[in-house]
Design a protein around this motif. Sequence first.
Motif, PDB file in Angstrom:
ATOM      1  N   ASP A 195      -5.256  16.703 -18.803  1.00 52.90           N
ATOM      2  CA  ASP A 195      -5.891  17.631 -20.537  1.00 52.90           C
ATOM      3  C   ASP A 195      -7.300  18.063 -20.030  1.00 52.90           C
ATOM      4  OD1 ASP A 195      -3.832  18.513 -21.119  1.00 52.90           O
ATOM      5  OD2 ASP A 195      -3.946  17.243 -22.536  1.00 52.90           O
ATOM      6  N   GLY A 196      -8.093  17.746 -18.505  1.00 52.53           N
ATOM      7  CA  GLY A 196      -9.232  17.718 -18.484  1.00 52.53           C
ATOM      8  C   GLY A 196      -9.911  16.477 -18.814  1.00 52.53           C
ATOM      9  N   ARG A 197      -9.574  15.515 -19.314  1.00 53.28           N
ATOM     10  CA  ARG A 197      -9.862  14.160 -19.255  1.00 53.28           C
ATOM     11  C   ARG A 197      -9.220  13.343 -19.379  1.00 53.28           C
ATOM     12  NH1 ARG A 197      -9.005  17.413 -24.591  1.00 53.28           N
ATOM     13  NH2 ARG A 197      -7.274  15.633 -24.810  1.00 53.28           N
ATOM     14  N   GLU A 198      -9.969  11.488 -18.820  1.00 49.42           N
ATOM     15  CA  GLU A 198      -9.636  11.332 -17.892  1.00 49.42           C
ATOM     16  C   GLU A 198      -9.382   9.701 -19.500  1.00 49.42           C
ATOM     17  OE1 GLU A 198     -12.042   7.094 -16.805  1.00 49.42           O
ATOM     18  OE2 GLU A 198     -11.657   7.861 -15.244  1.00 49.42           O
ATOM     19  N   GLN A 199      -8.155   9.639 -19.203  1.00 47.29           N
ATOM     20  CA  GLN A 199      -6.461   9.340 -20.052  1.00 47.29           C
ATOM     21  C   GLN A 199      -5.750   7.920 -19.353  1.00 47.29           C
ATOM     22  OE1 GLN A 199      -5.000  11.697 -23.262  1.00 47.29           O
ATOM     23  NE2 GLN A 199      -6.318  13.146 -21.847  1.00 47.29           N
ATOM     24  N   LEU A 200      -5.696   7.137 -20.466  1.00 42.94           N
ATOM     25  CA  LEU A 200      -5.277   6.086 -19.866  1.00 42.94           C
ATOM     26  C   LEU A 200      -3.295   6.512 -20.389  1.00 42.94           C
ATOM     27  CD1 LEU A 200      -4.692   2.806 -18.799  1.00 42.94           C
ATOM     28  CD2 LEU A 200      -5.166   1.883 -21.570  1.00 42.94           C
ATOM     29  N   LEU A 201      -2.358   6.468 -19.092  1.00 42.63           N
ATOM     30  CA  LEU A 201      -1.327   6.437 -19.536  1.00 42.63           C
ATOM     31  C   LEU A 201      -0.182   5.383 -19.604  1.00 42.63           C
ATOM     32  CD1 LEU A 201      -2.727   9.128 -18.990  1.00 42.63           C
ATOM     33  CD2 LEU A 201      -0.165  10.211 -18.324  1.00 42.63           C
ATOM     34  N   ALA A 202       0.803   5.055 -20.980  1.00 44.34           N
ATOM     35  CA  ALA A 202       1.570   3.873 -20.723  1.00 44.34           C
ATOM     36  C   ALA A 202       2.959   4.956 -20.966  1.00 44.34           C
ATOM     37  CB  ALA A 202       0.896   3.102 -22.197  1.00 44.34           C
ATOM     38  N   VAL A 234       6.242   8.228 -22.902  1.00 39.37           N
ATOM     39  CA  VAL A 234       5.212   8.430 -21.989  1.00 39.37           C
ATOM     40  C   VAL A 234       3.611   8.466 -23.506  1.00 39.37           C
ATOM     41  CG1 VAL A 234       3.490   9.285 -20.447  1.00 39.37           C
ATOM     42  CG2 VAL A 234       6.089   9.259 -20.003  1.00 39.37           C
ATOM     43  N   THR A 235       2.791   8.064 -23.665  1.00 40.32           N
ATOM     44  CA  THR A 235       1.516   7.837 -24.484  1.00 40.32           C
ATOM     45  C   THR A 235       0.366   7.549 -23.308  1.00 40.32           C
ATOM     46  OG1 THR A 235       3.076   6.624 -26.132  1.00 40.32           O
ATOM     47  CG2 THR A 235       0.287   6.880 -26.328  1.00 40.32           C
ATOM     48  N   ALA A 236      -0.644   9.172 -23.918  1.00 41.61           N
ATOM     49  CA  ALA A 236      -1.762   9.681 -23.027  1.00 41.61           C
ATOM     50  C   ALA A 236      -2.879   8.497 -24.201  1.00 41.61           C
ATOM     51  CB  ALA A 236      -1.757  11.092 -23.031  1.00 41.61           C
ATOM     52  N   ILE A 237      -3.495   7.919 -23.794  1.00 42.15           N
ATOM     53  CA  ILE A 237      -4.567   7.588 -24.758  1.00 42.15           C
ATOM     54  C   ILE A 237      -5.795   7.867 -24.169  1.00 42.15           C
ATOM     55  CG2 ILE A 237      -5.884   6.057 -25.585  1.00 42.15           C
ATOM     56  CD1 ILE A 237      -3.444   4.398 -26.454  1.00 42.15           C
TER      57      ILE A 237
END
Length: 664
Positions: A279-286, A298-301
């Motif tokens: 979504d255009g932002r750097e995120q941490l995916l677990a 999946v959780t995108a933070i």
Amino acid sequence: MATWGFGLRAKSLLALVLAGLLALAPAGLIGWQVLEGVRHHFGEAYARNFTLLKRQSILAPVSRDLALALRLADSEVTRQWLLDEQNLEKKTLFFKEAEGYRRDFRSNSYFISSSNSRQYYFNDDHEESSDQPRYTLDQTKKSDTWFFSSIRQVEPYNINVNYDDHLKITQVWLNIIIRNGEQVLGLAGTGLNLSTFLKDFISTDEPGITPLIINRDGAIQAHRNPALIATNLAASSARLEQTLAGQLQPGPEREAAAVAMAAAQASPGQVSSFKATLDGREQLLALAYIPDLKWHVVTAIDLQAAQVLDQRWLNTAIAALVALIAILLLTFAYAVEQLVLKPLRKLQISASAMAQGDFDVSLPPPSRDELGDLSQAFGIMARQVRDNTAELESKVQARTQDLEAANRNMQRAHQQINDSIDYASLIQKAILPNQQLLQQLGAHHFVLWRPRDVVGGDFYVFRAEDDRYLVGVVDCAGHGVPGALMTMLARAALDHAMTQEGIAAPAAILTQTDATMRAMLQHCDLPRAIATNMDAGLAHVDRTRRLLRFAGAKIGLYWSDGEQVGEYKGGRRAIGDRRVGSYTDTEIELRPGITYYLATDGFLDQAGGDLGYGFGNTRFAQLLRSHARLPMAQQASALDQALAAYQGEYPQRDDITVLSFRFD
């Protein structure tokens, strides 16, 4: 400008640079690095815990329904009935047993379909359970490909997000194959309402957190944006944009996602993570894998937006930083006061006098810096402002008079427009057949006619010949003045069609009206955004023969006796549509105690309730069943009150027309 001594700009910059060098630069850099390190550490821990929590919250209820569905498909009662579908005793026994499963399923619903007869059965708690099929599966229909693809698969079940075109519902379907040895007898299972599923397991109010579910191939099965959910995967593959890879940047990010998915599948219950742009932002995916469901949770933070830090120690650090900045600001303020503000205050007194209109003021003595230059500039400005003020005041007075005159003209034009619309409303009401309906049908009819604006695009017609009547409703595209103008054309076309075809053939009238409208508009160069189509429903009543003949263009004829409610569907295409429609007559025997209803889509589409959804066909049918036996005037009041209560504070979306009649 003076060129000797320290200037005002140099003094201010010197104080700011000294304060910044003393504390702000190193403190800000160190604090930022420490905060980012702590945020990343806590973010990874938060992502793992949140993902495992979501995994468990999804696994428990869905696994329970999956286990129940497997038991239903593996039941000997189920197999015996599908092997001998015509045996009523086996059929009765199956539906009696299935009713117990229905009550235990989370959605209180189940389905079963036969490979032999291809009959599809579905029961839920919205209607009384039935042993009659809902529809017959057709291998040539795209909407039924999920069944034929599922029974050919090797695995014992699949989980498929799909919209059932016959049931008009979108659910997370648990499709279990029913086998008798190597023979595939059919499918059985249940469904979880997609909206409820998303609300219970995906929706979250926590900022910066985006939960989603993907299958083993990476296709999105649950997301807060329904447009990204890949449906009917039992029959087709997901589009790229409906996959996790499609949401990531090509190259290393997609490769990292594949590695994380493989690691999660190899170690169920463990969490794999990676960083990516989402979504255009750097995120941490677990990711955490659920083998029973063949799903990845999946959780995108977004570490910059999510609240992953304990605010207590952070508040202490911020307080210390604020105290440090305050000390620096006080030091800087003292320096500015002595070096800048004190000389400026002297100039302010003279400037305030000029602001009050006194341009003959004595300015401070010039100094050898920017303040001296500013004092000289104020003197020049005072003379220029004094000369321009008189000229400006005269121009403002003239412009004010022009604006007042323009405002009066605009008010007159607005009043003329309102008067014209009110007059148009009187004309539109005058062509409605209220008097004819009252004379011919009296208390055996009612009409709800509520334009969205003063005038609208809905109208209704009535024509009588001896003991025969033609009654109908029409919904022209648009509303307000454009819709009202379309009603004039539509009424003329309908009158011409009734004259040409008579009133006994509603389908022929619709066909002739369609041809007339196309002839009227074929040479008009209209923009593509302007719609000229219209929906219509016509019913011819022959009281002598006790026969009703109905035809519709996207408008159906509802009926109810207070216990049952039904609908005779109209044609699928509107009059004046881009493609010419086909309309047929449906003959219906008039029965005492039956009330008939013709309604435009304004009633059914009206937003309301807690979530702003449309009124809908189901709620409309329940409303008709509850009031069909009342006198017509009471029915009209009940429908009007029910719609108003449901609408609440939501604005009216469209013109609303309901015309109802009965014959004893």
